[in-house]
Design a protein around this motif. Structure first.
Motif, PDB file in Angstrom:
ATOM      1  N   LEU A  46       0.845  -1.192   0.000  1.00  0.00           N
ATOM      2  CA  LEU A  46       0.000   0.000   0.000  1.00  0.00           C
ATOM      3  C   LEU A  46       0.879   1.240   0.000  1.00  0.00           C
ATOM      4  O   LEU A  46       0.641   2.191  -0.757  1.00  0.00           O
ATOM      5  N   THR A  47       1.907   1.218   0.826  1.00  0.00           N
ATOM      6  CA  THR A  47       2.842   2.337   0.902  1.00  0.00           C
ATOM      7  C   THR A  47       3.575   2.523  -0.427  1.00  0.00           C
ATOM      8  O   THR A  47       3.711   3.649  -0.918  1.00  0.00           O
ATOM      9  N   ALA A  48       4.011   1.425  -1.029  1.00  0.00           N
ATOM     10  CA  ALA A  48       4.683   1.513  -2.333  1.00  0.00           C
ATOM     11  C   ALA A  48       3.739   2.090  -3.388  1.00  0.00           C
ATOM     12  O   ALA A  48       4.122   2.970  -4.168  1.00  0.00           O
ATOM     13  N   GLY A  49       2.508   1.622  -3.404  1.00  0.00           N
ATOM     14  CA  GLY A  49       1.527   2.145  -4.354  1.00  0.00           C
ATOM     15  C   GLY A  49       1.244   3.621  -4.129  1.00  0.00           C
ATOM     16  O   GLY A  49       1.085   4.387  -5.086  1.00  0.00           O
ATOM     17  N   ALA A  50       1.194   4.034  -2.863  1.00  0.00           N
ATOM     18  CA  ALA A  50       0.962   5.448  -2.552  1.00  0.00           C
ATOM     19  C   ALA A  50       2.107   6.309  -3.065  1.00  0.00           C
ATOM     20  O   ALA A  50       1.880   7.392  -3.614  1.00  0.00           O
ATOM     21  N   LEU A  51       3.327   5.825  -2.905  1.00  0.00           N
ATOM     22  CA  LEU A  51       4.477   6.579  -3.410  1.00  0.00           C
ATOM     23  C   LEU A  51       4.430   6.707  -4.930  1.00  0.00           C
ATOM     24  O   LEU A  51       4.763   7.763  -5.481  1.00  0.00           O
ATOM     25  N   ILE A  52       3.976   5.654  -5.597  1.00  0.00           N
ATOM     26  CA  ILE A  52       3.823   5.708  -7.056  1.00  0.00           C
ATOM     27  C   ILE A  52       2.772   6.762  -7.418  1.00  0.00           C
ATOM     28  O   ILE A  52       2.980   7.585  -8.308  1.00  0.00           O
ATOM     29  N   GLY A  53       1.645   6.735  -6.731  1.00  0.00           N
ATOM     30  CA  GLY A  53       0.585   7.702  -6.996  1.00  0.00           C
ATOM     31  C   GLY A  53       0.983   9.123  -6.663  1.00  0.00           C
ATOM     32  O   GLY A  53       0.690  10.054  -7.416  1.00  0.00           O
ATOM     33  N   MET A  54       1.673   9.310  -5.543  1.00  0.00           N
ATOM     34  CA  MET A  54       2.130  10.644  -5.144  1.00  0.00           C
ATOM     35  C   MET A  54       3.144  11.185  -6.146  1.00  0.00           C
ATOM     36  O   MET A  54       3.224  12.393  -6.361  1.00  0.00           O
ATOM     37  N   GLY A  55       3.903  10.296  -6.752  1.00  0.00           N
ATOM     38  CA  GLY A  55       4.911  10.694  -7.726  1.00  0.00           C
ATOM     39  C   GLY A  55       4.312  11.069  -9.072  1.00  0.00           C
ATOM     40  O   GLY A  55       5.030  11.477  -9.976  1.00  0.00           O
ATOM     41  N   GLY A  56       3.007  10.918  -9.208  1.00  0.00           N
ATOM     42  CA  GLY A  56       2.348  11.283 -10.450  1.00  0.00           C
ATOM     43  C   GLY A  56       2.423  10.219 -11.531  1.00  0.00           C
ATOM     44  O   GLY A  56       2.058  10.464 -12.668  1.00  0.00           O
ATOM     45  N   PHE A  57       2.878   9.035 -11.165  1.00  0.00           N
ATOM     46  CA  PHE A  57       2.969   7.951 -12.143  1.00  0.00           C
ATOM     47  C   PHE A  57       1.600   7.301 -12.301  1.00  0.00           C
ATOM     48  O   PHE A  57       0.929   7.008 -11.316  1.00  0.00           O
ATOM     49  N   GLU A  58       1.212   7.094 -13.529  1.00  0.00           N
ATOM     50  CA  GLU A  58      -0.064   6.448 -13.822  1.00  0.00           C
ATOM     51  C   GLU A  58       0.067   4.939 -13.651  1.00  0.00           C
ATOM     52  O   GLU A  58       1.094   4.351 -13.972  1.00  0.00           O
ATOM     53  N   LEU A  59      -0.964   4.343 -13.156  1.00  0.00           N
ATOM     54  CA  LEU A  59      -1.042   2.898 -13.009  1.00  0.00           C
ATOM     55  C   LEU A  59      -2.314   2.475 -13.738  1.00  0.00           C
ATOM     56  O   LEU A  59      -3.387   3.003 -13.446  1.00  0.00           O
ATOM     57  N   PRO A  60      -2.211   1.579 -14.701  1.00  0.00           N
ATOM     58  CA  PRO A  60      -3.412   1.218 -15.458  1.00  0.00           C
ATOM     59  C   PRO A  60      -4.424   0.456 -14.603  1.00  0.00           C
ATOM     60  O   PRO A  60      -4.049  -0.294 -13.706  1.00  0.00           O
ATOM     61  N   MET A  61      -5.682   0.704 -14.892  1.00  0.00           N
ATOM     62  CA  MET A  61      -6.797  -0.051 -14.318  1.00  0.00           C
ATOM     63  C   MET A  61      -6.851  -0.028 -12.793  1.00  0.00           C
ATOM     64  O   MET A  61      -7.134  -1.042 -12.165  1.00  0.00           O
ATOM     65  N   VAL A  62      -6.603   1.122 -12.193  1.00  0.00           N
ATOM     66  CA  VAL A  62      -6.627   1.224 -10.729  1.00  0.00           C
ATOM     67  C   VAL A  62      -8.002   0.874 -10.186  1.00  0.00           C
ATOM     68  O   VAL A  62      -8.125   0.068  -9.260  1.00  0.00           O
ATOM     69  N   GLU A  63      -9.040   1.463 -10.763  1.00  0.00           N
ATOM     70  CA  GLU A  63     -10.388   1.187 -10.257  1.00  0.00           C
ATOM     71  C   GLU A  63     -10.770  -0.266 -10.452  1.00  0.00           C
ATOM     72  O   GLU A  63     -11.407  -0.869  -9.586  1.00  0.00           O
ATOM     73  N   ALA A  64     -10.390  -0.848 -11.576  1.00  0.00           N
ATOM     74  CA  ALA A  64     -10.677  -2.264 -11.813  1.00  0.00           C
ATOM     75  C   ALA A  64      -9.926  -3.133 -10.806  1.00  0.00           C
ATOM     76  O   ALA A  64     -10.472  -4.124 -10.302  1.00  0.00           O
ATOM     77  N   GLY A  65      -8.684  -2.767 -10.491  1.00  0.00           N
ATOM     78  CA  GLY A  65      -7.910  -3.512  -9.497  1.00  0.00           C
ATOM     79  C   GLY A  65      -8.531  -3.426  -8.118  1.00  0.00           C
ATOM     80  O   GLY A  65      -8.564  -4.414  -7.369  1.00  0.00           O
ATOM     81  N   ILE A  66      -9.037  -2.259  -7.770  1.00  0.00           N
ATOM     82  CA  ILE A  66      -9.692  -2.089  -6.467  1.00  0.00           C
ATOM     83  C   ILE A  66     -10.984  -2.894  -6.418  1.00  0.00           C
ATOM     84  O   ILE A  66     -11.252  -3.597  -5.440  1.00  0.00           O
ATOM     85  N   ALA A  67     -11.784  -2.819  -7.480  1.00  0.00           N
ATOM     86  CA  ALA A  67     -13.026  -3.594  -7.520  1.00  0.00           C
ATOM     87  C   ALA A  67     -12.728  -5.093  -7.467  1.00  0.00           C
ATOM     88  O   ALA A  67     -13.401  -5.845  -6.752  1.00  0.00           O
ATOM     89  N   ALA A  68     -11.705  -5.526  -8.191  1.00  0.00           N
ATOM     90  CA  ALA A  68     -11.326  -6.939  -8.174  1.00  0.00           C
ATOM     91  C   ALA A  68     -10.873  -7.363  -6.783  1.00  0.00           C
ATOM     92  O   ALA A  68     -11.154  -8.483  -6.352  1.00  0.00           O
ATOM     93  N   SER A  69     -10.200  -6.464  -6.065  1.00  0.00           N
ATOM     94  CA  SER A  69      -9.744  -6.814  -4.713  1.00  0.00           C
ATOM     95  C   SER A  69     -10.922  -7.105  -3.803  1.00  0.00           C
ATOM     96  O   SER A  69     -10.880  -8.050  -3.005  1.00  0.00           O
ATOM     97  N   VAL A  70     -11.981  -6.315  -3.917  1.00  0.00           N
ATOM     98  CA  VAL A  70     -13.170  -6.546  -3.090  1.00  0.00           C
ATOM     99  C   VAL A  70     -13.791  -7.881  -3.443  1.00  0.00           C
ATOM    100  O   VAL A  70     -14.111  -8.687  -2.555  1.00  0.00           O
ATOM    101  N   ALA A  71     -13.943  -8.151  -4.733  1.00  0.00           N
ATOM    102  CA  ALA A  71     -14.563  -9.397  -5.175  1.00  0.00           C
ATOM    103  C   ALA A  71     -13.736 -10.612  -4.772  1.00  0.00           C
ATOM    104  O   ALA A  71     -14.247 -11.557  -4.170  1.00  0.00           O
ATOM    105  N   VAL A  72     -12.457 -10.583  -5.099  1.00  0.00           N
ATOM    106  CA  VAL A  72     -11.599 -11.748  -4.850  1.00  0.00           C
ATOM    107  C   VAL A  72     -11.415 -11.986  -3.350  1.00  0.00           C
ATOM    108  O   VAL A  72     -11.574 -13.113  -2.865  1.00  0.00           O
ATOM    109  N   LEU A  73     -11.080 -10.937  -2.613  1.00  0.00           N
ATOM    110  CA  LEU A  73     -10.877 -11.115  -1.167  1.00  0.00           C
ATOM    111  C   LEU A  73     -12.167 -11.530  -0.477  1.00  0.00           C
ATOM    112  O   LEU A  73     -12.159 -12.382   0.419  1.00  0.00           O
ATOM    113  N   GLY A  74     -13.285 -10.955  -0.909  1.00  0.00           N
ATOM    114  CA  GLY A  74     -14.578 -11.355  -0.337  1.00  0.00           C
ATOM    115  C   GLY A  74     -14.868 -12.821  -0.602  1.00  0.00           C
ATOM    116  O   GLY A  74     -15.315 -13.552   0.288  1.00  0.00           O
ATOM    117  N   LEU A  75     -14.613 -13.273  -1.821  1.00  0.00           N
ATOM    118  CA  LEU A  75     -14.845 -14.681  -2.147  1.00  0.00           C
ATOM    119  C   LEU A  75     -13.905 -15.603  -1.380  1.00  0.00           C
ATOM    120  O   LEU A  75     -14.310 -16.684  -0.948  1.00  0.00           O
TER     121      LEU A  75
END
Length: 181
Positions: A76-105
């Motif tokens: 989470l900290t590494a991802g935050a540093l990437i985001g704070m640095g202005g670097f784009e990460l593809p499919m962030v919202e899809a990754g977050i939605a997938a995390s809810v689905a997969v972890l919930g399952l």
């Protein structure tokens, strides 16, 4: 008790999947520790995924009880540093939605994997969550304070998941004991 918990989680998972991921950039208010602390609590997707990490860690037991949350917070900290640095990460919202689905399952199905596979899985999802937190950080924010806030909030959400699972198990064991007549 486990069936009731599973049904509740399945219901929340279904509700969450019906909604778009709430990790949209540019909506953070405030700039300090409190704003960072409240940030993960402001989106149902973040909240559910972080609690699910704790639930799954407690369900898995052993070293996973602490290693899964540590892996999540680290990435989470590494991802935050990437985001704070202005670097784009593809499919962030899809990754977050997938995390809810997969972890919930994983929790609902009581699926167990090796500790290292679990760490890798939660770590990948954590990068997406961290990126959203870092990218949504207000430009005027004190990065260390804001970051410390969302990291502490994440740790507490993991702890809530762990406590819920452990307490639920204890209650289930008590209810399953035969009573003396």
């Amino acid at each position: 008790m486990n069936k009731l918990l599973s049904a509740g989680l399945a219901g929340l998972l279904t509700l969450t999947l019906a909604l778009p991921a709430a990790a949209h950039t540019g909506h953070a208010d405030g700039t300090g520790f409190l704003a960072g602390f409240l940030h993960p609590l402001g989106g149902l997707d973040h909240l559910l995924a972080m609690v699910a990490v704790g639930l799954w860690a407690a369900q898995t037991g052993g070293r996973a009880l602490w290693m899964l949350p540590v892996a999540f917070v680290t990435m989470l900290t590494a991802g935050a540093l990437i985001g704070m640095g202005g670097f784009e990460l593809p499919m962030v919202e899809a990754g977050i939605a997938a995390s809810v689905a997969v972890l919930g399952l994983l929790v609902v199905l009581n699926k167990r994997v090796s500790v290292y596979a679990g760490m890798a899985l939660v770590g990948v999802f954590a990068v997406f969550h961290g990126h959203a937190h870092g990218a949504e950080m207000p430009a005027a924010a004190a990065p260390v304070l804001f970051g410390a806030g969302f990291i502490l909030s994440t740790v507490l959400l993991h702890g809530a998941g762990i406590a819920t699972m452990l307490i639920g198990r204890g209650v289930a064991k008590r209810l399953a004991r035969p009573t003396a007549a």
